[in-house]
Structures are given as structure tokens and as C-alpha cells.
Design a protein around this motif. Structure first.
Motif, short mmCIF file in Angstrom:
data_model
loop_
_atom_site.label_atom_id
_atom_site.label_comp_id
_atom_site.label_asym_id
_atom_site.label_seq_id
_atom_site.Cartn_x
_atom_site.Cartn_y
_atom_site.Cartn_z
N PRO A 136 0.88 -1.36 -0.03
CA PRO A 136 0.09 0.02 -0.10
C PRO A 136 0.78 1.31 0.08
O PRO A 136 2.04 1.37 0.38
N GLY A 137 0.41 2.38 -0.45
CA GLY A 137 0.77 3.59 -0.52
C GLY A 137 2.18 3.57 -0.78
O GLY A 137 2.80 3.42 -1.97
N ASN A 138 2.73 4.52 0.12
CA ASN A 138 4.29 4.79 0.12
C ASN A 138 5.33 3.64 -0.31
O ASN A 138 6.33 3.63 -0.90
N HIS A 169 -1.17 1.90 -6.66
CA HIS A 169 -1.00 1.82 -5.29
C HIS A 169 -2.15 1.95 -4.52
O HIS A 169 -2.38 1.35 -3.61
N ILE A 170 -3.19 2.65 -5.38
CA ILE A 170 -4.52 2.77 -4.42
C ILE A 170 -5.27 1.21 -4.44
O ILE A 170 -5.79 0.92 -3.57
N GLY A 178 -3.52 -0.83 -2.01
CA GLY A 178 -4.10 -0.23 -0.47
C GLY A 178 -5.27 -0.76 -0.15
O GLY A 178 -5.53 -1.28 1.00
N TYR A 179 -6.27 -0.66 -1.15
CA TYR A 179 -7.59 -0.77 -0.82
C TYR A 179 -7.58 -2.45 -0.69
O TYR A 179 -8.36 -2.99 0.20
#
Ligand code: HEA
Ligand code: HEA
Ligand code: CUA
Ligand SMILES: [Cu+2]
Lengths: 218, 314, 533
Positions: free
Chosen positions: A134-136, A149-150, A153-154
Motif C-alpha cells: 500500500p501507499g508509499n 498503489h490505490i 491499498g484498498y
């Protein structure tokens, strides 16, 4: 509370503030359904958010999905649905007062649920390995969508929350096994198995929505 | 002075104001009616039916009256449906800008506004517009959500990072009108003010003339000083040595500053420019990385002017 | 436990701190909620006093902008999540609900204790946040502002999450109890209106709160892992966060106010000795508000950048909330007609509810008028609107309810003179504080402002004077109640002459399992006609 043999099972005692067993059972069942409704609202909101993200970033979802193995997802769907069935059997046997069969079915469900988690771990491990985080932390290669990445993340939020529910469900099954050591289930009293069964139905239901959203569409 | 100001509502200065004020005032009197009715009945019943003996019973037990119930369901229903239509009409008018509207770009940042006139290449910290001319603001934010509110124009809209949100108005009289930020945006939210200056068409033309080259006839240092307050640097940086939200600019030129995460940097042209464009890339030790990036906001000329100004602060 | 233990006063069955902390008796749990909520009400009120004093003049007096922002955030979060949402259900609902329907306890007594513990844990986390820096996101936690990884905000988010759980479990417990535990003869339409109100509230707690839960989880995850769901810098959508938030927080405002309506019905009927007018209408209107309440959240976002069509639909639906509210207001007023009205302390609060709610509700409708809300949004007008409903209606109902059930809870009568004087001060103070805010709001004074235009100073000064009067009244009321604890146990079984079970049948204070034997209900809750004098 010593481990009892089948012969020394106790009868269940009605709690002080209830008039009778029926009132107690109905209250518990009704309460459980309400709790399920509450859970459904929570997952419902999460899934609605997912649909919205899908609408915002269809490319991210399409590319993200390409990195999920639908066969593993389908295997897990199979595990969950089967365990749903064995849980229903457990409740049915509890009503018939067949303590032994209740225990077998609970154990089966427990094994299937564990299978689900094992597959989930394999999937997670692959994601970690490819940097699909996820994310960074995301550093997956080969994505043209800037929002991949979204998707991941989800993916982790939803499947993680679902896996947490699987764990709780397994806890409930273990609790039922422990109770079955001590108390005799009857047509009038099989509350624990019924409760765990309702909860498990929710775990199934949520997965039935998550599976297509994550693995199939997009 | 402003005769259009009333007890409840501020001065009116846009084409929306009449419709909004009409809605407000109409509803105000409806509310007064219901409020007075209820409080009057309540007071009257209390006085009339007060218990005089401790064991006194109620003189009647009326449990319901279908006619009454229907009436007081139906009347409010009719009233609110009327209010809905009224509000909707006014609102759609506010949201759909006429096609001849002049566009100005608005950028919100912690805690200042900037206005860009794309055709003329002007950037300014107050909004200057001609009277009787529809204006469409195309607004965005570089950090968090802000909101652009002009009470005298009866309009506002949130200014959202990552997307454009627009707002339009047509001023009906000249003057200077207050602008507030109305979406909570941090420490100096309540200082995030500016003004709309509504001028005649001739004054506007003259202003455009002058504004298209604000640096004309000024040294870079002088221009930098103007930019210092105009671009909102003043909100965080002092020039007298006191530490604010950001480091002071006084006497930093040429010094070595410690950076967050180790290392140092010498304050020179390159560093200053970098600090303005991508402030998060080098954060001065002891400060939060909250300075908004000015990439695309400051022109090269402006960067040079600011740099010159910082250098001049011994 | 001997056979007799069940037949003595619940306060005396067992003693010691431990017996309270491990009790499953709904009455004791209610009292513990009451004490906790009072502590936080005073805390939230003190913050309000501090920042209102700061607003005495537009420039700095004694707080910095950061402190100011921190204080209104704490005030909002504490008042909403620790006071007014759990307030009436947790304290009064817990104590009264089983008594009013003739049950021995709630359906799940242990779960009830769990709710209280979750409340305490949530409160503890909120207190940690006080020491972790400045939580300054406002009670609305809007992204991306709330995504700055401010530790104090993170603790607050976690606190609100846990408090949400507490609220869900309380709601669940109430619904099951109302469905399954009513005494013989207690039909749905013999239930007191307070029960109907708690029932409607509980539905919202169970169905809306989980959405707050997931919102807070997502915000936390977003803070730590930068998923990009709400953060525009990562491709997320901050408006989505607002939808999530208001999907809960609009129903939450009815979670806040509906129990207050219930208390209003009890007080107005009991002190007029009058069958409530339009019982069924009031009962159904609570349920109607619940349903409509789920469909109108978008009215908080008229300037936020959702589509115009959405704005229009939300505005349209919002107007329907006026109807059930109007029904209640008119029915309460009519109940006074031909009654035998006694202006004892609880009734003084009852009448204040009617007065304040009329203002609060009417100012809500003007906010639903699209074009007008564009002007009024995020000004002090909105602040005033919601204090008229949250403080002026709900907290006044709470205080009225505490006075009303105080004798039943403690066995003591409070001093009438001081009680009435306090309630008059509260009335004057409250309206002084908030009425002027309507004027400065419509004049365009924005909310959450530390520093403001000089021309608004006079309004701010009147408002600040108001809270000093209000606080005097509230402290007077509190001290009056506390002093009664030192007096004799002089409360009769039914001091107000009400007709509901907790007064007519239960002893004062009630016995451990509420009733010596299960009551059989033979009349409606407000049948004063059949009463012999
Ligand atoms: C606590 C309880 C509570 C209650 C009960 C209400 C009740 C209502 N609220 Fe309020 N509201 C809040 C709490 C509450 N609100 C809060 C906390 C906020 C701000 C949050 C924030 O931003 O921080 C808010 C904000 C808010 C907004 C957003 C404003 C903005 O930010 O721009 C709107 C807009 O539509 C609104 C509308 C309404 C309406 C229509 C009602 C209706 O239910 C009112 C109905 C009642 C009546 C109408 C009165 C009785 C009826 C009559 C006397 C009959 C005659 C009436 C007519 C003919 C109209 N509220
Ligand atoms: C929901 C409940 C609630 C309650 C009850 C209150 C109560 C009060 N509130 Fe507040 N308020 C909010 C919820 C509430 N508030 C929210 C959600 C916000 C928005 C925050 C944000 O923007 O994020 C807000 C914001 C807010 C503002 C706007 C700040 C700003 O925008 O800059 C102001 C300004 O005046 C204010 C004032 C007050 C005052 C004077 C009281 C007074 O009524 C307080 C009175 C209480 C006391 C003085 C304590 C003494 C009490 C006792 C002694 C107990 C007695 C008990 C018994 C007798 C049983 N509040
Ligand atoms: Cu910008 Cu508030
Ligand atoms: Cu609302």
C-alpha cells in the motif's frame, strides 16, 4: 470446569434476568442478527468506497487485478462456501442433540477456515515479494497507471479486515467446541452454535462481494 | 454608509443578493410566525391551566384529533416544498455561470490567496474586477481544503486540492469587499483574508496596464519586498530575526543551516530556489515541513526578486 | 446471595468500589455513565468558556491561534462523542429503560458493562490525545487536513472509533430488550414515548455508527500507509471522506436529539397530568425521523463540490425532516391544553426544550434552503443552529431528565427553590449566548475563527457574557443535586404523580431486580383519566 465425557454433560442454565430459555435464545439470536446488520453497514460502506475508487481509477483496478490470481481467489471462495455448509450442518446436528457430529462439523469448518488463511498468506507473500504494497511502500514494476498503489491499498485494507473477521469466526468455533465439552445441546438450547453460524454466514457474504470486486471486474 | 445592510444581513453587492435575501427574509417571517405561535400558546396554557391545588387533575384528557394532526402536517409540508423550489432556483443560478463570464484563476494555500489573470499574465493577492461583469473563478488549492466566501456577494465555494471548483458572480456596485476563508485550514485560518476590489471598467483597464508588469521601475530587492507580503511569505517568515512558523530570513544568507535528517545546506541562490519550489526536499531542522510548494506559482523573475530580497536582509 | 437480597434497594445490595466496577445491574451502570458524562460535560464546557473568553476581543487575549484551534476541536469532540451521543441513552436510558417496560435488566447485562468499559477506554484515549500535542482537525476530521500524521489527531480518531463501538453495543442491547423483554401487558402502544425514542435512536446507533467506524479506520490507515483513498496528492478523493463522515454524523445528530424528544414527552405529560396528545403520531414520528435521517447527509456539503444534482436532491429530502419535528412540537404544545400544569424544576426544563427546539429546528430549515445555505454555511449561524438543538434541546432534556429521575435513582429530593432558580439562569444564559450568534452568522462571521472583524465584537461579548450566566446556572443545578445526597432519604415512591411503571410500581430506589414480582401492565403510560385523586 473439567473436561467432561459425553455422559457427564450439564444442562444449560437460564440467566437470572430471563423468564425462560426461549426468551433467552431469541434475544441472543436477535442480538446477533442486529450485530450482523451493523457489520454489513460497515462492509457495505467499504465496498461502496471501493466501487467509487473503481469508477475514479478504472485503469488502476484493471492493472492491479492482473496481479491477483483469480484461481487462488476461487479456491478461497470454495473453502469459505464449504465451511459455511459445514457450519449449517453443525447447527442442525446441535438441534438434534447429536453432540459428536456437531464437533466433527465444527472441526471441519475450522480446518477450512484455516485453509482460507493459508491461501491468503501465500497471496500476501507474493504481493510483498513484488513490492505491491500500500501507499508509499509501493514499488511494483510495470504499471502505467499512476494510481496502482490505490488498488493495492484498498486490497490490503479490505482483505485484511475480512481476514480479521475470519480469525474471530475461528475463535467462535473454538469456543463452541469448548462449550460442547461441557453443556448438552438440545433443540431448545444450541445458542452458541447458532451464533457462530450466523457470524460465519457474514464472513461468507462479505467474501462473496469482495471476490468479484477485487479479482474479477475492472 | 451602506444602506443595503440590515439588522440580519450584510451589505448587498452582487446579483445574487436580492434572491438570497428574499429567501432569508421570507423564511424569517415564517419562522417568526411559528415561533410566536408556539411560545404564545405555551405561555397562555401555562398561565391558564396552572395547577392551583396539589391534587388538581387535568380538566380534560384529549388524546387526539385527526383533523388537527392532518392540518399541522400538511401546512408545514406545503411551506417547505415552496422553500425548496425557491432555494433550488437561486442555487442553480449561482452554479451555472453565463457564457460571457471572464475567468480568473484562484489558488488557495496556507494562508493566503492568489489570483491569476490568465490572459494578461497578472498575478495578484487581491481580486480586482470590473463592476457589472460576470466573473468566473476557477479555484484550486495546493495544500488542504479552503473555502472562498464573500459575504456581500452571498456566495462561497470550497477550494479543493487536486481539482478545480468554480464560482461565479457579478458585482453590482464598486467598492472593496471582504473575503474570508471559511473552511478550517490550520493555525492561521482566521487570518486568511483578502478583498475583492470592484472598480469601473475604465479603472479596471488602467489597473491591468499597471499590474501586468509589477516590477517596472523597481529594483529586484524592492520587488522582492512587495512579493514577500503579496505572496504570503509574511505569514510564516519574519524579517526581523524572530522565529515564526518558518525560519526568519534575517541574516540567513550565506550561512549554513542544519537540515532535518542530518546534513547542512548553504543558503545561496540554488538553495533558496529549491526551498521555494520543493520545500519538503530540504527541511530546516526544528521546523515542520508545512511550507506549501510555490512551483508554478512564482515566476523565475519573482524567484530572483525574492532571493535578492533575502540576500539584502543582513 | 440470600433470597432477601433481591428485595432490597439496589444501592445497598453490595458495597465497595469493586462491586460497582463489576456490577451488571443496569441501574448502577447507568449511574456510572451519569457520573462520567457529567465529568466530560464540565470539561467540554470549560473549554468552551476558555475559548469564548479569548473571543472577547478580536486580537490575542490569552490563547495562541493553535491553542484556540485545539480547544474548539476538543470541545467539539468531547461534547459530541463523550457527552451528547452516549449521554441520554447511556445514563438515563440505561437506568430507566428496563424499569419502564417492566424488565429485570437489559437483555445483555454483561455487554452493557462492556459498553461502559469501552466508553472509558475511549475517554482515556481522548485524554492521552490531550498530552500528545494539539489535536486541531475540528470534530469533522476533514481530509487532507487530518492526514498530517499529528499524533494528537490520531489518538482522537482512535478514541472516536472505540466510542463508536460502545454506542453500537448500547443500541443493540436496547433494541433486543425492547423487542423481547417487555412485561406482560406492555404492548408496543403502551410503551412510554421515552422508550420509543430510545428505540428509534438505537436503530440509528446500530446502522449508522459502523460507517463512522470504517471512516475512522480508513483515516488511520491513510495516515500511516498513505493508501490514497482520501488524499488528493495520491489520487484520492477528499469529498469521499466527507460523504463517509456525514453519512454517520447526520444520523448522529438525530441520535443526539431523539432521546431528548423522549424526555420532553415524559416531562410535559407528567407535569400537566395530561394524556399526551397524539401518542401514536409522536411515536411514529421518532421512527420517521430515523428513516429520513439516513437520506439527508449531503446537506452539509452544499459548497463542498458535490454535483449540483446531488445538492438539489439532498436539499429536497432534508425538508421532510420538518414534518415529524413539527408533529412533535405541536403535540407537546397541545398537551398543555386543559392540563393541570405544575412548574416544578423538571417541567421548567421541559418547557425550555420546547422553546429552544423551536428555534433550533427552524434555523435548521433555513440551512436546507440551498441558495441561503451558500451564504450561511460555516458561519456562526450554523454554530448557533446546532447549539440550539444539541445543547438547548438535548442537554437541557438531559438535565431535566436527571432532575426528574433523581429521586428514583437516589431516594432523595433536591431543593425546589434552587432547582428552579438554576433552571431560569440556564434559560437566560443559554439564549444570551447563542441568539446573538444567529445575527453575527447571517452578517457573515465565519466559524472556527480566532480572529475576527472588529464589527462583530459586540456580538462576541454578549455571547461570552451569556456563557458566564449559563455556567452559573449549571453549577448551581449540579451543586443543588449533590447537596441533596447529604440529606435524608425522603423521596416518596411517586413524587411527581406520573403513571409509568418506574414510578407507579417500582420502589424508590428500586430493588435489585427492579420489581419484587414481574408487573402486569393494565393501562397506557399516560392514562391520567383513570387515576383516582
Ligand atoms: C443535534 C441535533 C441536530 C438536529 C436535531 C438538527 C436538525 C436539523 N438540521 Fe442541523 N446540524 C447539526 C445538528 C442538528 N441539526 C449539527 C451538529 C450541524 C453542524 C455540523 C458541523 O458542521 O459542525 C448541523 C448543520 C446543519 C446543516 C448544514 C449547514 C451548513 O453547514 O451549511 C443543515 C442544512 O440543511 C441542517 C439542517 C437541519 C434540519 C433541516 C433539521 C431539522 O431536523 C429541524 C426540524 C425542526 C423544525 C422545522 C422545527 C419544528 C417545526 C415547526 C415549528 C413547524 C413549522 C416549521 C416549518 C413550516 C418549517 N443542519
Ligand atoms: C454537542 C454538544 C455541544 C454542547 C453541549 C456544546 C456546548 C457549548 N458550546 Fe459548543 N460546539 C459543539 C458541540 C457542543 N457545544 C461542536 C460539535 C462544535 C464545533 C467544533 C468544531 O468546529 O469542530 C462547537 C463549537 C462551539 C463554538 C464555535 C467555536 C468556533 O467555531 O470557533 C462555540 C462558540 O461560542 C461554542 C460554545 C459552546 C458553549 C458556550 C456551550 C455551553 O452550552 C457549555 C455549557 C457547559 C458548561 C458551562 C459546563 C458546566 C456544566 C455543569 C456544571 C454540569 C451541570 C449538569 C447537571 C446539572 C446535570 N461551541
Ligand atoms: Cu484557508 Cu481556512
Ligand atoms: Cu445534518
Amino acid at each position: 470446569m473439567s473436561t467432561a465425557t459425553a455422559g457427564s454433560l450439564q444442562e444449560h442454565e437460564v440467566a437470572h434476568h430471563f423468564e425462560d430459555l426461549e426468551q433467552e435464545f431469541e434475544s441472543h439470536r436477535f442480538g446477533m442478527w442486529l450485530f450482523m446488520a451493523s457489520e454489513i453497514m460497515m462492509f457495505g460502506a467499504l465496498l461502496t468506497g471501493g466501487l467509487f475508487l473503481l469508477y475514479l481509477h478504472p485503469d488502476a483496478f484493471a492493472q492491479g487485478r492482473a496481479h491477483l490470481d483469480w484461481r487462488l481467489g476461487a479456491l478461497n471462495t470454495f473453502f469459505l462456501l464449504t465451511s459455511g455448509f459445514t457450519m449449517a450442518r453443525a447447527a442442525a446436528f446441535a438441534q438434534k442433540a447429536e453432540q459428536g457430529k456437531v464437533r466433527t462439523n465444527l472441526l471441519l469448518s475450522l480446518a477450512l477456515a484455516a485453509g482460507f488463511l493459508v491461501v491468503k498468506c501465500i497471496e500476501y507473500k507474493a504481493k510483498f515479494h513484488h513490492g505491491l504494497l500500500p501507499g508509499n511502500a509501493f514499488h511494483g514494476a510495470g504499471f502505467t497507471s499512476p494510481h496502482a498503489h490505490i488498488f493495492f491499498g484498498y486490497y490490503f485494507v479490505t482483505t485484511g479486515l475480512h481476514a480479521l473477521h475470519v480469525l474471530v469466526g475461528m475463535g467462535l468455533m473454538i469456543w463452541c467446541l469448548k462449550v460442547s465439552n461441557r453443556v448438552r445441546f438440545t433443540r431448545a438450547y444450541y445458542t452458541p452454535v447458532e451464533m457462530a453460524g450466523i457470524y460465519w454466514a457474514l464472513v461468507d457474504l462479505v467474501w462473496i462481494f469482495l471476490f468479484p470486486l477485487l479479482y474479477l471486474v475492472g | 454608509m451602506d444602506t443595503t445592510k440590515s439588522f440580519w444581513l450584510p451589505e448587498k453587492a452582487s446579483t445574487f443578493a436580492d434572491a438570497v435575501d428574499f429567501g432569508f427574509n421570507l423564511y424569517y417571517w415564517i419562522s417568526v410566525f411559528f415561533f410566536v405561535l408556539i411560545v404564545f400558546l405555551m405561555a397562555w396554557f401555562v398561565v391558564r391551566y396552572i395547577r392551583r391545588r396539589p391534587d388538581q387533575l387535568a380538566s380534560a384528557q384529549i388524546t387526539h384529533n385527526t383533523l388537527l394532526e392532518t392540518t399541522w402536517t400538511a401546512i408545514p409540508l406545503l411551506i417547505v416544498m415552496g422553500l425548496f423550489v425557491l432555494g433550488m432556483k437561486g442555487y442553480w443560478n449561482m452554479r451555472v455561470a453565463p457564457s460571457n463570464a471572464m475567468q480568473i484563476d484562484v489558488t488557495g494555500r496556507k494562508w493566503a490567496w492568489s489570483f491569476d489573470y490568465p490572459k494578461e499574465g497578472i498575478s495578484n493577492d487581491t481580486l480586482v474586477v470590473p463592476v457589472h461583469q460576470p466573473i468566473r473563478l476557477r479555484m484550486t488549492s495546493v495544500d488542504v481544503i479552503h473555502s472562498f466566501f464573500i459575504p456581500a456577494f452571498r456566495t462561497k465555494a470550497d477550494v479543493i486540492p487536486g481539482r478545480y471548483h468554480s464560482l461565479w458572480f457579478e458585482a453590482t456596485k464598486t467598492g472593496v469587499f471582504q473575503v474570508f476563508c471559511t473552511q478550517y485550514c490550520g493555525t492561521n485560518h482566521s487570518y486568511m483574508w483578502t478583498a475583492v476590489k470592484v472598480v469601473t471598467a475604465e479603472e479596471y483597464a488602467a489597473w491591468l496596464e499597471a499590474a501586468s508588469d509589477p516590477s517596472k521601475g523597481k529594483t529586484p530587492e524592492e520587488f522582492g519586498e512587495i512579493l514577500y507580503s503579496k505572496k504570503g511569505c509574511v505569514a510564516c517568515h519574519s524579517v526581523d530575526g524572530s522565529v515564526g512558523i518558518g525560519p526568519t530570513w534575517k541574516g540567513i544568507w550565506g550561512t549554513e543551516v542544519p537540515l532535518e535528517g542530518g546534513g547542512e545546506a548553504i543558503v545561496n541562490e540554488a538553495y533558496a530556489k529549491q526551498s521555494m519550489m520543493e520545500p519538503a526536499s530540504q527541511v530546516v531542522k526544528g521546523f515542520q515541513p508545512i511550507m506549501p510548494p510555490f512551483q508554478g506559482v512564482l515566476s523565475d523573475k519573482e524567484v530572483d526578486a525574492l532571493t535578492a530580497y533575502i540576500r539584502s536582509l543582513k | 446471595m440470600t433470597a432477601h437480597a433481591e428485595n432490597i434497594n439496589y444501592l445497598k445490595t453490595t458495597r465497595g468500589l469493586k462491586s460497582w466496577l463489576t456490577t451488571v445491574d443496569h441501574k448502577r451502570i447507568g449511574l456510572m455513565y451519569l457520573a462520567s458524562i457529567l465529568v466530560f460535560f464540565i470539561t467540554g464546557g470549560l473549554y468552551a468558556m476558555l475559548f469564548r473568553l479569548e473571543l472577547w476581543s478580536p486580537e490575542k487575549n490569552f490563547l495562541t491561534p493553535d491553542q484556540y484551534n485545539n480547544f474548539f476541536t476538543l470541545h467539539g469532540v468531547i461534547m459530541v462523542f463523550l457527552v451528547v451521543v452516549p449521554g441520554i441513552p447511556g445514563a438515563l436510558g440505561n437506568f430507566v429503560l428496563p424499569l419502564q417496560i417492566g424488565a429485570k435488566d437489559l437483555a445483555f447485562p454483561k455487554l452493557n458493562l462492556t459498553s461502559l468499559y469501552l466508553y472509558w477506554i475511549g475517554a482515556a484515549l481522548a485524554i492521552i490525545s490531550l498530552f500528545a500535542g494539539h489535536a486541531d482537525s475540528g470534530w469533522t476530521f476533514y481530509a487532507p487536513y487530518s492526514l498530517s500524521k499529528n499524533p494528537a489527531v490520531l489518538w482522537m480518531l482512535t478514541a472516536a472509533f472505540i466510542l463508536g463501538f460502545s454506542s453500537i453495543l448500547t443500541g443493540l442491547n436496547f433494541i433486543v430488550t425492547i423487542h423481547k423483554m417487555r412485561a406482560p401487558g406492555m404492548t408496543w402502544f403502551r410503551m412510554p414515548l421515552f422508550i420509543w425514542a430510545l428505540y428509534a435512536t438505537a436503530i440509528m446507533q446500530v446502522f449508522a455508527t459502523p460507517v463512522l467506524g470504517i471512516t475512522l479506520i480508513l483515516l488511520l490507515v491513510e495516515n500511516f500507509f498513505h493508501i490514497g483513498i482520501f488524499d488528493p496528492a495520491l489520487g484520492g478523493d477528499p469529498i469521499l471522506m466527507q460523504h463517509f463522515f456525514w453519512f454517520y454524523s447526520h444520523p448522529a445528530v438525530y441520535i443526539i436529539v431523539v432521546p431528548g424528544f423522549g424526555i420532553a414527552s415524559e416531562l410535559i405529560s407528567a407535569f400537566s397530568k395530561r394524556e399526551i396528545f397524539g401518542y401514536k403520531f409522536i411515536a411514529y414520528s421518532s421512527v420517521a425521523i430515523t428513516i429520513i435521517g439516513f437520506l439527508v447527509w449531503g446537506h452539509h456539503m452544499f459548497v463542498a463540490g458535490q454535483s449540483e444534482v446531488a445538492d438539489t436532491i439532498f436539499s429536497f429530502l432534508t425538508f421532510f425532516t420538518a414534518i415529524p419535528s413539527a408533529i412533535k412540537v405541536f403535540n407537546w404544545t397541545t398537551t398543555l391544553y386543559k392540563g393541570s400544569i405544575s412548574l416544578q424544576t423538571p417541567m421548567l426544563y421541559g418547557l425550555q426544550i420546547l422553546f429552544n427546539f423551536t428555534i433550533g429546528g427552524l434555523t435548521g430549515i433555513i440551512l436546507a434552503i440551498l441558495s441561503v445555505d451558500i451564504h450561511l454555511h460555516d458561519t456562526y449561524f450554523v454554530v448557533s443552529h446546532f447549539h440550539y438543538v444539541a445543547m438547548g434541546t438535548t442537554m437541557i432534556a438531559f438535565i431535566g431528565g436527571v432532575h426528574y429521575w433523581w429521586p428514583k435513582m437516589t431516594g432523595k429530593m433536591f431543593n425546589e427553590f434552587w432547582g428552579r432558580l438554576a433552571s431560569i439562569l440556564v434559560f437566560i444564559g443559554f439564549n444570551t449566548t447563542f441568539f446573538v450568534q444567529l445575527i453575527m452568522g447571517s452578517q457573515g462571521s465565519p466559524r472556527r475563527y480566532y480572529h475576527y472583524l472588529k464589527e462583530f465584537q459586540i456580538y462576541h461579548q454578549i455571547s461570552t457574557t451569556g456563557i458566564l450566566i449559563l455556567a452559573t446556572g449549571l453549577f448551581m443545578a449540579l451543586i443543588n443535586l449533590l447537596l441533596s445526597l447529604r440529606g435524608p432519604s425522603n423521596a416518596p415512591q411517586n413524587p411527581w404523580g406520573a403513571r409509568t411503571l418506574e414510578w407507579e410500581v417500582a420502589e424508590t430506589p428500586p430493588v435489585l431486580f427492579n420489581f419484587k414480582e414481574t408487573p402486569v401492565v393494565t393501562h397506557g403510560p399516560y392514562e391520567f383519566a383513570t387515576e383516582k385523586s
